[in-house]
Motif scaffolding. Structure first.
Motif, short mmCIF file in Angstrom:
data_model
loop_
_atom_site.label_atom_id
_atom_site.label_comp_id
_atom_site.label_asym_id
_atom_site.label_seq_id
_atom_site.Cartn_x
_atom_site.Cartn_y
_atom_site.Cartn_z
N SER A 93 0.85 -1.18 0.00
CA SER A 93 0.00 0.00 0.00
C SER A 93 0.88 1.23 0.00
O SER A 93 1.80 1.35 0.82
N ASP A 94 0.59 2.16 -0.90
CA ASP A 94 1.33 3.42 -0.92
C ASP A 94 0.80 4.39 0.12
O ASP A 94 1.43 5.39 0.43
N GLU A 95 -0.38 4.09 0.68
CA GLU A 95 -1.02 5.00 1.62
C GLU A 95 -0.58 4.78 3.06
O GLU A 95 -0.63 5.70 3.88
N ARG A 96 -0.17 3.56 3.39
CA ARG A 96 0.25 3.24 4.76
C ARG A 96 1.67 3.72 5.01
O ARG A 96 2.54 3.54 4.17
N GLY A 97 1.92 4.27 6.16
CA GLY A 97 3.26 4.72 6.50
C GLY A 97 4.13 3.64 7.11
O GLY A 97 5.29 3.85 7.38
N ARG A 98 3.55 2.46 7.37
CA ARG A 98 4.31 1.36 7.94
C ARG A 98 3.73 0.05 7.43
O ARG A 98 2.80 0.05 6.64
N GLY A 99 4.31 -1.06 7.87
CA GLY A 99 3.81 -2.35 7.41
C GLY A 99 4.67 -2.97 6.32
O GLY A 99 4.27 -3.93 5.68
N ARG A 100 5.85 -2.39 6.11
CA ARG A 100 6.74 -2.91 5.06
C ARG A 100 7.88 -3.77 5.61
O ARG A 100 8.70 -4.27 4.87
N GLY A 101 7.95 -3.92 6.92
CA GLY A 101 9.08 -4.58 7.56
C GLY A 101 9.37 -5.98 7.05
O GLY A 101 10.50 -6.30 6.72
N LEU A 102 8.35 -6.83 6.97
CA LEU A 102 8.60 -8.19 6.52
C LEU A 102 8.93 -8.24 5.03
O LEU A 102 9.62 -9.15 4.58
N HIS A 103 8.47 -7.26 4.27
CA HIS A 103 8.85 -7.20 2.85
C HIS A 103 10.34 -6.88 2.73
O HIS A 103 11.04 -7.42 1.87
N ILE A 104 10.83 -6.01 3.60
CA ILE A 104 12.26 -5.69 3.62
C ILE A 104 13.06 -6.92 4.02
O ILE A 104 14.05 -7.27 3.38
N VAL A 105 12.61 -7.59 5.09
CA VAL A 105 13.30 -8.80 5.54
C VAL A 105 13.33 -9.84 4.42
O VAL A 105 14.35 -10.45 4.15
N ASP A 106 12.19 -10.02 3.76
CA ASP A 106 12.09 -11.00 2.68
C ASP A 106 13.03 -10.68 1.52
O ASP A 106 13.56 -11.58 0.88
N ALA A 107 13.26 -9.40 1.26
CA ALA A 107 14.15 -9.00 0.17
C ALA A 107 15.62 -9.25 0.51
O ALA A 107 16.43 -9.46 -0.39
N LEU A 108 15.95 -9.26 1.79
CA LEU A 108 17.35 -9.35 2.20
C LEU A 108 17.75 -10.70 2.79
O LEU A 108 18.95 -10.99 2.89
N ALA A 109 16.77 -11.53 3.19
CA ALA A 109 17.10 -12.73 3.95
C ALA A 109 16.12 -13.85 3.68
O ALA A 109 15.02 -13.62 3.19
N ASN A 110 16.54 -15.05 4.05
CA ASN A 110 15.60 -16.16 4.19
C ASN A 110 15.08 -16.05 5.62
O ASN A 110 15.85 -15.75 6.54
N TRP A 111 13.78 -16.27 5.81
CA TRP A 111 13.25 -16.13 7.16
C TRP A 111 12.09 -17.09 7.38
O TRP A 111 11.54 -17.66 6.45
N GLY A 112 11.77 -17.28 8.64
CA GLY A 112 10.67 -18.15 9.01
C GLY A 112 10.36 -17.99 10.49
O GLY A 112 10.86 -17.08 11.15
N THR A 113 9.52 -18.88 10.99
CA THR A 113 9.11 -18.80 12.39
C THR A 113 9.24 -20.16 13.06
O THR A 113 9.33 -21.19 12.39
N GLY A 114 9.24 -20.14 14.36
CA GLY A 114 9.23 -21.35 15.16
C GLY A 114 8.46 -21.08 16.43
O GLY A 114 8.23 -19.93 16.82
N THR A 115 8.01 -22.15 17.07
CA THR A 115 7.26 -21.98 18.31
C THR A 115 8.15 -22.34 19.50
O THR A 115 9.14 -23.05 19.36
N ARG A 116 7.76 -21.84 20.63
CA ARG A 116 8.42 -22.16 21.88
C ARG A 116 7.34 -22.23 22.95
O ARG A 116 6.21 -21.80 22.70
N PRO A 117 7.63 -22.74 24.13
CA PRO A 117 6.57 -22.94 25.12
C PRO A 117 5.76 -21.69 25.45
O PRO A 117 4.55 -21.77 25.62
#
Length: 129
Positions: A93-117
């Motif tokens: 979205s060009d209208e939102r001032g934030r919300g691009r963080g994971l797109h930046i991460v995705d462009a620079l790195a491999n990433w994922g998630t994991g669970t913990r207790p």
């Protein structure tokens, strides 16, 4: 391949934590004589992950954990928080001032998630140039 000791940093879940995480990572990676581009890309990735953890993965009074793991080929970070809700990239979205963080991460790195207790962690890896 040389593995370096894992480093950990516990932070309060507050906005200044992103700056402290950047300083922590930059200091460690600079000591290891990594290429400047690798250090700066990785610092940006860590900043985005910590910011997301503070905004969406914690409650007031919580802490988060940053774990840095590096070897000759790549650098990995895990950011642990107390929420079980997994991160979701927001639609562009060009209208939102934030919300691009994971797109930046995705462009620079491999990433994922994991669970913990008591929560989850989001990891990212960047190969060294």
């Amino acid at each position: 391949m040389i593995r370096h000791p894992r480093r950990q940093l516990v932070l309060d879940a507050m906005a200044p934590s992103a700056r402290l995480a950047r300083e922590f990572v930059r200091e460690i990676l600079t000591e290891g004589h990594n290429p400047v581009e690798h250090v700066e890309d990785f610092v940006l990735v860590v900043s985005e992950l910590v910011t997301n953890a503070v905004r969406y993965g914690t409650e007031p009074g919580d802490s988060l954990l940053v774990v840095l793991d590096t070897d000759d080929d790549r650098t990995r970070v895990e950011v642990h928080d107390t929420a079980r809700r997994l991160p979701q990239p927001k639609p562009h979205s060009d209208e939102r001032g934030r919300g691009r963080g994971l797109h930046i991460v995705d462009a620079l790195a491999n990433w994922g998630t994991g669970t913990r207790p008591l929560g989850k962690y989001v990891w990212a890896e960047v190969e060294k140039l």
